[in-house]
Enzyme design. Structure first.
Site, PDB file in Angstrom:
ATOM      1  N   ALA A  47       0.831  -1.208   0.000  1.00  0.00           N
ATOM      2  CA  ALA A  47       0.000   0.000   0.000  1.00  0.00           C
ATOM      3  C   ALA A  47       0.862   1.254   0.000  1.00  0.00           C
ATOM      4  O   ALA A  47       0.511   2.267  -0.604  1.00  0.00           O
ATOM      5  CB  ALA A  47      -0.925  -0.003   1.212  1.00  0.00           C
ATOM      6  N   GLU A  80       3.364   0.807  -3.913  1.00  0.00           N
ATOM      7  CA  GLU A  80       2.689   0.505  -5.175  1.00  0.00           C
ATOM      8  C   GLU A  80       1.507   1.443  -5.400  1.00  0.00           C
ATOM      9  O   GLU A  80       1.333   1.997  -6.486  1.00  0.00           O
ATOM     10  CB  GLU A  80       2.209  -0.953  -5.190  1.00  0.00           C
ATOM     11  CG  GLU A  80       3.309  -1.979  -5.414  1.00  0.00           C
ATOM     12  CD  GLU A  80       3.892  -1.943  -6.822  1.00  0.00           C
ATOM     13  OE1 GLU A  80       3.311  -1.275  -7.706  1.00  0.00           O
ATOM     14  OE2 GLU A  80       4.937  -2.575  -7.043  1.00  0.00           O
ATOM     15  N   SER A 125       0.976   4.382  -3.921  1.00  0.00           N
ATOM     16  CA  SER A 125       1.428   5.768  -4.028  1.00  0.00           C
ATOM     17  C   SER A 125       2.015   6.069  -5.399  1.00  0.00           C
ATOM     18  O   SER A 125       1.692   7.085  -6.013  1.00  0.00           O
ATOM     19  CB  SER A 125       2.478   6.070  -2.947  1.00  0.00           C
ATOM     20  OG  SER A 125       1.865   6.199  -1.686  1.00  0.00           O
ATOM     21  N   CYS A 152      -7.293   3.603   5.089  1.00  0.00           N
ATOM     22  CA  CYS A 152      -5.860   3.521   4.786  1.00  0.00           C
ATOM     23  C   CYS A 152      -4.986   4.106   5.894  1.00  0.00           C
ATOM     24  O   CYS A 152      -5.124   5.279   6.251  1.00  0.00           O
ATOM     25  CB  CYS A 152      -5.587   4.239   3.476  1.00  0.00           C
ATOM     26  SG  CYS A 152      -3.843   4.252   3.018  1.00  0.00           S
ATOM     27  N   GLU A 179       3.082  13.000   0.061  1.00  0.00           N
ATOM     28  CA  GLU A 179       3.946  12.651  -1.067  1.00  0.00           C
ATOM     29  C   GLU A 179       3.397  13.228  -2.374  1.00  0.00           C
ATOM     30  O   GLU A 179       4.148  13.826  -3.162  1.00  0.00           O
ATOM     31  CB  GLU A 179       4.073  11.131  -1.178  1.00  0.00           C
ATOM     32  CG  GLU A 179       4.917  10.510  -0.074  1.00  0.00           C
ATOM     33  CD  GLU A 179       5.041   9.014  -0.206  1.00  0.00           C
ATOM     34  OE1 GLU A 179       5.935   8.435   0.425  1.00  0.00           O
ATOM     35  OE2 GLU A 179       4.228   8.398  -0.938  1.00  0.00           O
TER      36      GLU A 179
END
Length: 361
Positions: A198, A201, A203, A310, A319
């Protein structure tokens, strides 16, 4: 379903929120081999994605502190430095350049590696495993299963290393959970893998898709260059609008008869949902097909809802925000080097993502 069996598909916003918050739908029971699913193999039990309360609650409580707002704020300067380092390389290389390979992949990989304390020399190793891990049709089931086992063995190695030499990273946090929450070595490794998948991949797919969307609708990129103060609401709109998964969700199974959306779902039935459909539900979002970078309110389900919301939502937002902020500031004239319909996409994976994104400036 593509790999056998039948499932209920939820598409409405209210129905999906109700489903995600309802403990009568089990993630653990969906690891059974006969579960209808979107992947060649069911997820393995023993990680956060496949746990139900109270076990899920107990383990999540231990690892959530690694992704707290306070922790993410501490990481903000480091994320900005990584973005600037990658953009410096982009400038030095000159156009045309691949924005996926230059920024969308390396930045989240560096950050999740540092969170886990993964040695720099091992990054390519776990990237190779994770590419196979998230496949639907790109790799055969035997290869996917072999990759999952290799990742578990790698994480078990990391845990044994931290046992001998503890550090301040997420692997050490999982080691702590083995002691305080009676987590087994396998459960700790699988929990780590779930967070890793999570954490990078998803992001890198979201960052790549956001770059593609803004540059294929070049007026949106220009709008953000002219009004950078829109970035916070723009991030939420990108999270709402982009259909990140090429498939439906990971399945859950009903542990008893449940009525949902006026339909009776029987005990043992499999249920999946399409988040992208919920986030374009006209009962919730005005003009849902329009990309509105100033949209308020925006109660999207991009990070899920309920117990499995999440863990890394604040990190993912940060990010994406800093990656876009750096691009807008340093490349105001950035544009696609090829027509949008010629951009190649990665086939056969759970998440949809450009394979390359050639840009010029």
């Amino acid at each position: 379903m593509p790999f056998g069996g039948e499932a209920w598909l939820l598409t409405g916003y209210a129905e999906i929120k109700q489903f995600l918050a309802d403990p009568r739908f089990s993630s653990l029971e969906a690891t059974e081999p006969d579960t209808a699913r979107v992947t060649p193999l069911p997820l393995r039990p023993g990680n956060l994605l496949t746990m139900d309360p109270p076990e899920h609650t107990r383990i999540r409580r231990v690892v959530v502190k690694a992704f707290s707002m306070r922790r993410v704020e501490q990481l903000r300067d480091r994320i900005r430095d990584v973005v600037d380092e990658q953009l410096d390389l982009l400038v030095a290389q000159g156009p045309p350049a691949d924005l996926v390979a230059s920024l969308a992949v390396p930045m989240p990989v560096v950050m999740i590696s540092e969170l886990f304390g993964i040695p720099y020399a091992d990054r390519e190793r776990f990237r190779r495993y994770s590419d196979v891990f998230v496949a639907t049709t790109a790799y055969d089931p035997v290869e996917i299963d072999r990759s999952r086992t290799a990742l578990e063995e790698y994480f078990q190695e990391l845990l044994e290393q931290r046992r001998a030499c503890p550090t301040d990273d997420l692997v050490s946090t999982l080691l702590e959970a083995m002691n305080t929450e009676r987590l087994t070595l396998r459960e700790a490794a699988r929990t780590g893998i779930g967070i890793l998948m999570a954490g990078h991949e998803t992001s890198l797919s979201m960052i790549s898709n956001s770059f593609f969307l803004l540059l294929s609708h070049r007026e949106l990129y220009a709008q953000l260059v002219a009004e950078p103060s829109l970035l916070p609401t723009a991030i939420e709109e990108l999270l709402r609008y982009i259909p990140l998964r090429s498939t439906g969700s990971f399945p859950r199974r009903a542990t008893e008869d449940v009525e949902l959306g006026g339909v009776l779902i029987r005990k043992g039935d499999t249920v999946i949902f399409q988040r992208a459909s919920a986030d374009r539900d006209e009962r919730v979002f005005t003009c849902p097909e329009k990309i509105d970078l100033a949209r308020r309110p925006n109660p999207h389900l991009g990070f899920g809802h309920g117990a499995h919301h999440c863990l890394g939502a604040s990190l993912a937002r940060t990010e994406l925000s800093l990656a876009l902020e750096g691009l807008l500031r340093r490349f105001p004239n950035l544009r696609l080097a090829v027509p949008g319909d010629e951009v190649p996409w990665k086939p056969g994976l759970i998440a949809r993502c450009p394979a390359r994104l050639e840009v010029t400036w």
